[in-house]
Design an enzyme around this catalytic site. Structure first.
Site, PDB file in Angstrom:
ATOM      1  N   CYS A  90       0.854  -1.185   0.000  1.00  0.00           N
ATOM      2  CA  CYS A  90       0.000   0.000   0.000  1.00  0.00           C
ATOM      3  C   CYS A  90       0.886   1.230   0.000  1.00  0.00           C
ATOM      4  O   CYS A  90       1.899   1.265   0.704  1.00  0.00           O
ATOM      5  CB  CYS A  90      -0.883  -0.030   1.254  1.00  0.00           C
ATOM      6  SG  CYS A  90      -1.990   1.372   1.415  1.00  0.00           S
ATOM      7  N   HIS A 117      -9.207  -3.581  -2.353  1.00  0.00           N
ATOM      8  CA  HIS A 117      -8.214  -2.885  -1.524  1.00  0.00           C
ATOM      9  C   HIS A 117      -8.557  -1.390  -1.452  1.00  0.00           C
ATOM     10  O   HIS A 117      -8.554  -0.799  -0.366  1.00  0.00           O
ATOM     11  CB  HIS A 117      -6.818  -3.096  -2.130  1.00  0.00           C
ATOM     12  CG  HIS A 117      -5.708  -2.393  -1.415  1.00  0.00           C
ATOM     13  ND1 HIS A 117      -4.701  -3.059  -0.760  1.00  0.00           N
ATOM     14  CD2 HIS A 117      -5.433  -1.071  -1.271  1.00  0.00           C
ATOM     15  CE1 HIS A 117      -3.854  -2.170  -0.233  1.00  0.00           C
ATOM     16  NE2 HIS A 117      -4.281  -0.953  -0.542  1.00  0.00           N
ATOM     17  N   GLU A 118      -8.871  -0.796  -2.606  1.00  0.00           N
ATOM     18  CA  GLU A 118      -9.172   0.643  -2.634  1.00  0.00           C
ATOM     19  C   GLU A 118     -10.501   0.958  -1.949  1.00  0.00           C
ATOM     20  O   GLU A 118     -10.611   1.950  -1.231  1.00  0.00           O
ATOM     21  CB  GLU A 118      -9.154   1.176  -4.065  1.00  0.00           C
ATOM     22  CG  GLU A 118      -7.806   1.051  -4.768  1.00  0.00           C
ATOM     23  CD  GLU A 118      -6.625   1.542  -3.950  1.00  0.00           C
ATOM     24  OE1 GLU A 118      -6.748   2.547  -3.230  1.00  0.00           O
ATOM     25  OE2 GLU A 118      -5.561   0.895  -4.025  1.00  0.00           O
ATOM     26  N   HIS A 146     -10.179   1.277   1.689  1.00  0.00           N
ATOM     27  CA  HIS A 146      -9.721   2.595   2.149  1.00  0.00           C
ATOM     28  C   HIS A 146     -10.903   3.540   2.375  1.00  0.00           C
ATOM     29  O   HIS A 146     -10.863   4.380   3.271  1.00  0.00           O
ATOM     30  CB  HIS A 146      -8.773   3.240   1.125  1.00  0.00           C
ATOM     31  CG  HIS A 146      -7.360   2.762   1.230  1.00  0.00           C
ATOM     32  ND1 HIS A 146      -6.613   2.843   2.384  1.00  0.00           N
ATOM     33  CD2 HIS A 146      -6.547   2.196   0.304  1.00  0.00           C
ATOM     34  CE1 HIS A 146      -5.399   2.364   2.166  1.00  0.00           C
ATOM     35  NE2 HIS A 146      -5.335   1.951   0.909  1.00  0.00           N
TER      36      HIS A 146
END
EC number: 3.5.1.88
Length: 187
Positions: free
Chosen positions: A114, A157-158, A161
């Site tokens: 990351c 993954h994004e 966030h």
């Protein structure tokens, strides 16, 4: 132009907040932010530009990583096929949502990294192997897209966030390399 100095690192409180949805029509500021995020990803994948600007390579970036708590992500996954110079998947997504996913899980063999984490974190990050995603583009048009394997993992993954979740939250603390039967390991 976004550089590594603009990306906040783990421990910053914004990375643990749930980001707010953006409203349409988008403000010029939100449109520009999306363009800047995509430019960063493209620059980070260009060896000369990355060296010149001291960028770490990235395939995804979320607005919260820039200390902007909005539901905006950019993804630029290059094609693994050298015959096809076009990216496998490239988009700026506003208010992305996973609307369905496969039962089968998957993880990357080498683990995940990351741009907001400046250390190696060993372990498998288990995610859904296939997802169906809905999101809006800069013009406010709604899209629905099915992704699998690496592209699906990058988008998850994004989106994490946007929900205040870091990739290492998914790693088994007792046994980082433990996997349930049937989890696909993507090389």
């Amino acid at each position: 132009m976004i550089t590594m100095k603009d990306i906040i690192r783990e421990g910053h409180p914004t990375l643990r907040q749930v980001a707010k949805e953006v409203t349409f029509p988008l403000s010029e500021e939100n449109i520009e932010l999306g363009k800047d995020m995509m430019t960063f990803l493209k620059n980070s994948q260009d060896p000369e530009k990355a060296a010149e600007l001291e960028l770490r390579g990235g395939v995804g970036l979320a607005a919260p990583q820039l200390d902007i708590s909005k539901r905006i992500i950019a993804v630029h996954v290059p094609s693994s096929d050298l015959e096809k110079p076009d990216p496998e998947f490239s988009a700026v997504m506003y208010n992305p949502k996973i609307i369905s996913h496969s039962v089968q899980d998957a993880c990357l063999a080498e683990g995940e990294g990351c741009l907001s984490v400046d250390r190696e974190v060993p372990g498998y990050v288990v995610r859904h192997n296939k997802i169906t995603l809905s999101y809006f583009d800069a013009e406010g048009e709604k899209h629905k897209k099915r992704l699998k394997n690496y592209e699906a993992i990058v988008v998850q993954h994004e989106i994490d966030h946007l929900n205040g979740v870091m990739f290492y939250d998914h790693i088994n603390a007792e046994n980082p390399f433990a996997l349930k039967d049937g989890v696909l390991v993507i090389e």
